[in-house]
Design a protein around this motif. Structure first.
Motif, PDB file in Angstrom:
ATOM      1  N   ASP A  66       0.846  -1.010   0.124  1.00 22.80           N
ATOM      2  CA  ASP A  66      -0.061  -0.063  -0.032  1.00 22.80           C
ATOM      3  C   ASP A  66       0.765   1.290  -0.079  1.00 22.80           C
ATOM      4  OD1 ASP A  66      -2.576  -1.470   0.242  1.00 22.80           O
ATOM      5  OD2 ASP A  66      -1.767  -1.854   2.235  1.00 22.80           O
ATOM      6  N   ALA A  67       0.285   2.395  -0.382  1.00 18.26           N
ATOM      7  CA  ALA A  67       1.011   3.556  -0.280  1.00 18.26           C
ATOM      8  C   ALA A  67       1.410   4.064   1.218  1.00 18.26           C
ATOM      9  CB  ALA A  67       0.001   4.858  -0.718  1.00 18.26           C
ATOM     10  N   ASN A  68       2.573   4.538   1.555  1.00 19.57           N
ATOM     11  CA  ASN A  68       2.702   4.629   2.797  1.00 19.57           C
ATOM     12  C   ASN A  68       1.861   5.786   3.455  1.00 19.57           C
ATOM     13  OD1 ASN A  68       4.286   7.455   3.387  1.00 19.57           O
ATOM     14  ND2 ASN A  68       5.302   6.632   1.332  1.00 19.57           N
ATOM     15  N   PRO A  69       1.671   6.085   4.572  1.00 18.34           N
ATOM     16  CA  PRO A  69       0.679   6.838   5.343  1.00 18.34           C
ATOM     17  C   PRO A  69       1.227   8.389   4.818  1.00 18.34           C
ATOM     18  CG  PRO A  69       1.592   5.193   6.984  1.00 18.34           C
ATOM     19  CD  PRO A  69       2.302   5.002   5.720  1.00 18.34           C
ATOM     20  N   PHE A  70       2.240   8.689   4.647  1.00 24.10           N
ATOM     21  CA  PHE A  70       2.662  10.144   4.469  1.00 24.10           C
ATOM     22  C   PHE A  70       2.460  10.601   2.861  1.00 24.10           C
ATOM     23  CE2 PHE A  70       4.370   9.026   8.550  1.00 24.10           C
ATOM     24  CZ  PHE A  70       3.742   9.935   9.281  1.00 24.10           C
ATOM     25  N   ALA A  71       2.191   9.617   2.132  1.00 22.19           N
ATOM     26  CA  ALA A  71       2.317   9.808   0.731  1.00 22.19           C
ATOM     27  C   ALA A  71       1.537  10.700   0.079  1.00 22.19           C
ATOM     28  CB  ALA A  71       2.081   8.360  -0.243  1.00 22.19           C
ATOM     29  N   GLY A  72       1.851  11.848  -0.624  1.00 19.91           N
ATOM     30  CA  GLY A  72       1.193  12.881  -1.095  1.00 19.91           C
ATOM     31  C   GLY A  72       0.592  13.818  -0.072  1.00 19.91           C
ATOM     32  N   LEU A  73       1.264  13.647   1.340  1.00 18.36           N
ATOM     33  CA  LEU A  73       0.579  14.868   2.227  1.00 18.36           C
ATOM     34  C   LEU A  73       1.869  15.382   2.913  1.00 18.36           C
ATOM     35  CD1 LEU A  73      -1.910  12.389   4.169  1.00 18.36           C
ATOM     36  CD2 LEU A  73      -2.464  14.502   2.557  1.00 18.36           C
ATOM     37  N   LEU A  74       3.183  14.910   2.542  1.00 18.44           N
ATOM     38  CA  LEU A  74       4.283  15.518   3.389  1.00 18.44           C
ATOM     39  C   LEU A  74       5.084  16.328   2.330  1.00 18.44           C
ATOM     40  CD1 LEU A  74       6.020  15.085   6.080  1.00 18.44           C
ATOM     41  CD2 LEU A  74       7.076  13.136   5.174  1.00 18.44           C
ATOM     42  N   PHE A  75       5.493  17.659   2.691  1.00 14.10           N
ATOM     43  CA  PHE A  75       6.047  18.411   2.047  1.00 14.10           C
ATOM     44  C   PHE A  75       7.157  19.220   2.669  1.00 14.10           C
ATOM     45  CE2 PHE A  75       1.803  18.174   0.786  1.00 14.10           C
ATOM     46  CZ  PHE A  75       1.768  18.173  -0.871  1.00 14.10           C
ATOM     47  N   CYS A  76       8.302  19.319   1.793  1.00 12.45           N
ATOM     48  CA  CYS A  76       9.427  20.250   2.258  1.00 12.45           C
ATOM     49  C   CYS A  76       8.774  21.738   2.521  1.00 12.45           C
ATOM     50  CB  CYS A  76      10.351  20.601   1.370  1.00 12.45           C
ATOM     51  SG  CYS A  76      11.688  21.632   1.672  1.00 12.45           S
ATOM     52  N   GLY A  77       9.242  22.201   3.963  1.00 14.23           N
ATOM     53  CA  GLY A  77       8.673  23.563   4.436  1.00 14.23           C
ATOM     54  C   GLY A  77       9.174  24.582   3.577  1.00 14.23           C
ATOM     55  N   ASP A  78      10.324  24.601   3.025  1.00 12.89           N
ATOM     56  CA  ASP A  78      10.815  25.655   2.229  1.00 12.89           C
ATOM     57  C   ASP A  78      10.622  25.828   0.885  1.00 12.89           C
ATOM     58  OD1 ASP A  78      12.538  26.877   4.410  1.00 12.89           O
ATOM     59  OD2 ASP A  78      13.561  25.170   4.397  1.00 12.89           O
ATOM     60  N   CYS A  79      10.742  24.634   0.001  1.00 15.80           N
ATOM     61  CA  CYS A  79      10.580  24.678  -1.375  1.00 15.80           C
ATOM     62  C   CYS A  79       8.930  24.059  -1.916  1.00 15.80           C
ATOM     63  CB  CYS A  79      11.520  23.837  -2.290  1.00 15.80           C
ATOM     64  SG  CYS A  79      11.260  22.196  -2.076  1.00 15.80           S
ATOM     65  N   LYS A  80       8.514  23.406  -0.719  1.00 16.35           N
ATOM     66  CA  LYS A  80       6.908  23.117  -0.708  1.00 16.35           C
ATOM     67  C   LYS A  80       6.815  21.927  -1.851  1.00 16.35           C
ATOM     68  CE  LYS A  80       6.180  26.582   1.623  1.00 16.35           C
ATOM     69  NZ  LYS A  80       5.932  26.186   3.184  1.00 16.35           N
ATOM     70  N   GLU A  81       7.944  21.154  -2.089  1.00 18.26           N
ATOM     71  CA  GLU A  81       7.804  19.952  -2.846  1.00 18.26           C
ATOM     72  C   GLU A  81       7.618  18.728  -2.073  1.00 18.26           C
ATOM     73  OE1 GLU A  81       8.125  19.533  -6.527  1.00 18.26           O
ATOM     74  OE2 GLU A  81       8.016  21.375  -6.731  1.00 18.26           O
ATOM     75  N   GLN A  82       7.152  17.739  -2.578  1.00 14.86           N
ATOM     76  CA  GLN A  82       7.038  16.468  -1.736  1.00 14.86           C
ATOM     77  C   GLN A  82       8.239  15.906  -1.295  1.00 14.86           C
ATOM     78  OE1 GLN A  82       3.696  13.549  -2.843  1.00 14.86           O
ATOM     79  NE2 GLN A  82       2.998  15.093  -4.339  1.00 14.86           N
ATOM     80  N   MET A  83       7.899  15.350  -0.037  1.00 15.43           N
ATOM     81  CA  MET A  83       9.174  14.726   0.548  1.00 15.43           C
ATOM     82  C   MET A  83       9.098  13.109   0.152  1.00 15.43           C
ATOM     83  SD  MET A  83      10.543  16.891   3.059  1.00 15.43           S
ATOM     84  CE  MET A  83      11.269  15.900   4.329  1.00 15.43           C
ATOM     85  N   VAL A  84      10.412  12.438  -0.103  1.00 17.47           N
ATOM     86  CA  VAL A  84      10.364  11.085  -0.336  1.00 17.47           C
ATOM     87  C   VAL A  84      11.018  10.326   0.372  1.00 17.47           C
ATOM     88  CG1 VAL A  84      10.769  11.903  -3.003  1.00 17.47           C
ATOM     89  CG2 VAL A  84      12.812  11.472  -1.793  1.00 17.47           C
ATOM     90  N   ARG A  85      10.375   8.990   0.383  1.00 14.13           N
ATOM     91  CA  ARG A  85      10.850   8.007   1.346  1.00 14.13           C
ATOM     92  C   ARG A  85      12.001   7.155   1.026  1.00 14.13           C
ATOM     93  NH1 ARG A  85       8.848   2.669   3.168  1.00 14.13           N
ATOM     94  NH2 ARG A  85       8.269   2.703   5.439  1.00 14.13           N
ATOM     95  N   ARG A  86      12.910   7.239   2.133  1.00  9.49           N
ATOM     96  CA  ARG A  86      14.215   6.392   1.832  1.00  9.49           C
ATOM     97  C   ARG A  86      14.329   5.304   2.705  1.00  9.49           C
ATOM     98  NH1 ARG A  86      13.401   7.363  -2.307  1.00  9.49           N
ATOM     99  NH2 ARG A  86      14.365   8.630  -3.881  1.00  9.49           N
ATOM    100  N   ILE A  87      15.257   4.445   2.547  1.00 10.73           N
ATOM    101  CA  ILE A  87      15.506   3.260   3.588  1.00 10.73           C
ATOM    102  C   ILE A  87      16.773   3.089   3.655  1.00 10.73           C
ATOM    103  CG2 ILE A  87      15.073   0.968   4.344  1.00 10.73           C
ATOM    104  CD1 ILE A  87      12.278   0.971   2.954  1.00 10.73           C
ATOM    105  N   ASN A  88      17.677   3.107   4.877  1.00  5.45           N
ATOM    106  CA  ASN A  88      18.899   2.939   4.925  1.00  5.45           C
ATOM    107  C   ASN A  88      19.040   1.498   5.733  1.00  5.45           C
ATOM    108  OD1 ASN A  88      19.930   5.259   3.697  1.00  5.45           O
ATOM    109  ND2 ASN A  88      20.408   6.257   5.670  1.00  5.45           N
ATOM    110  N   ARG A  89      19.543   0.582   5.306  1.00 10.15           N
ATOM    111  CA  ARG A  89      19.958  -0.757   5.733  1.00 10.15           C
ATOM    112  C   ARG A  89      21.262  -0.707   6.121  1.00 10.15           C
ATOM    113  NH1 ARG A  89      16.106  -1.655   1.840  1.00 10.15           N
ATOM    114  NH2 ARG A  89      13.982  -2.602   2.463  1.00 10.15           N
ATOM    115  N   TYR A  90      21.637  -1.333   7.403  1.00 11.40           N
ATOM    116  CA  TYR A  90      23.162  -1.815   7.665  1.00 11.40           C
ATOM    117  C   TYR A  90      22.886  -2.831   8.816  1.00 11.40           C
ATOM    118  CZ  TYR A  90      27.372  -1.138  10.396  1.00 11.40           C
ATOM    119  OH  TYR A  90      28.787  -1.636  10.339  1.00 11.40           O
TER     120      TYR A  90
END
Length: 301
Positions: A66-90
């Motif tokens: 499913d789409a992650n809960p914040f998809a389409g609702l989360l934005f950069c406060g400065d440029c107003k573009e959407q935020m993207v989800r990233r996963i760091n695995r170690y």
């Protein structure tokens, strides 16, 4: 489709002419619209939520069901573009976070990175606080209605109406001043026409906003605050935990979430117009109580 509410919309499309079979879309202002034609199939809240989601990017990652809960609702406060989800695995651990999509493309903004768990915690606390405030104000608003306070008194205490009227008066004065500036030669006739047209347009927009705000107050005062289902949803939010965050919940109560570089998070909630009306209307109670105390004190004296 507004037919699922209580409105009938026709005339969205038309043929170019009788010789050409091609059909084109008509501007929305030319549609034939008849309101309140039947019983609603869905509620206004659900309709508004869907409209909001349709304007956002809700694409599902290939790695998720499913789409992650914040998809389409989360934005950069400065440029107003959407935020993207990233996963760091170690090794055996993974860290999920969001970064600005502009920075992700290398186009000039900063990361605005925020960890998903921290974001969920912030949003949950904010939602619970908003739900509690909304429910409290709804109780006060019912008290205002029980006082049989008239519409004029309610609008007197409405901050948005006061702000719009002050803004409107400012543009009326600017329009009036243009005639004197033209007479004194401070501005040319083309400048006068350009500025006068601009100020007139602004006053008309403000007048429309005033009418909309007054209609909102009238509707709330006449029909009540909202459907019981909305209040039930707000009560459910009071028990919300970060792990309970899902896309439907966020979309129902939140228009947008903005993340700033200093990890500051701003949330734009749904139903905020109604909340502000209730908040301002609660001042009526304070006014009525003060008046009663003053009256009682005068009688005692």
């Amino acid at each position: 489709n507004e037919v699922y509410l209580v409105h009938l919309i026709q005339g969205k499309l038309e043929k170019i002419n009788y010789k050409v079979k091609k059909i084109v879309a008509k501007p929305e202002q030319e549609w034939a619209r008849v309101e309140q034609t039947h019983d609603p199939i869905i509620g206004q809240d659900l309709f508004d939520t869907v409209q909001n989601l349709m304007q956002t990017d809700g694409r599902i990652s290939p790695n998720l069901d499913d789409a992650n809960p914040f998809a389409g609702l989360l934005f950069c406060g400065d440029c107003k573009e959407q935020m993207v989800r990233r996963i760091n695995r170690y090794k055996d651990t993974e860290k999920i976070f969001y970064i600005c999509s502009t920075k992700n493309r290398g186009d000039g903004c900063t990361r605005h990175s925020i960890e998903e768990g921290k974001l969920s915690s912030i949003v949950t606390k904010s939602l619970v606080h908003y739900a509690n405030a909304y429910l409290n104000q709804s109780m006060l608003f019912r008290e205002v209605k029980s006082l049989e306070t008239n519409f004029e008194v309610i609008t007197k205490y409405d901050k948005e109406i006061s702000r719009l009227r002050e803004e409107q008066d400012k543009y009326y004065k600017l329009c009036s001043g243009l005639y004197e500036d033209l007479r004194l030669g401070i501005i040319t006739k083309p400048d006068f026409e350009r500025l006068h047209g601009s100020y007139t347009t602004k006053t008309e927009e403000l007048e429309a906003s005033l009418s909309k705000q007054e209609e909102l107050i009238k509707k709330m005062f006449k029909q009540g605050i909202s459907a019981g289902s909305r209040l039930d949803e707000f009560k459910r939010i009071l028990k919300l935990q970060p792990e309970d965050i899902d896309r439907k919940t966020l979309a129902c109560f939140i228009k947008a979430i903005y993340v700033y570089e200093d990890k500051r998070v701003e949330i734009e909630f749904n139903f905020i117009d109604e909340y502000e009306v209730m908040l301002n209307a609660s001042k009526v109670i304070e006014y009525e109580k003060k008046e009663k105390l003053n009256t009682d004190a005068e009688r005692s004296a």
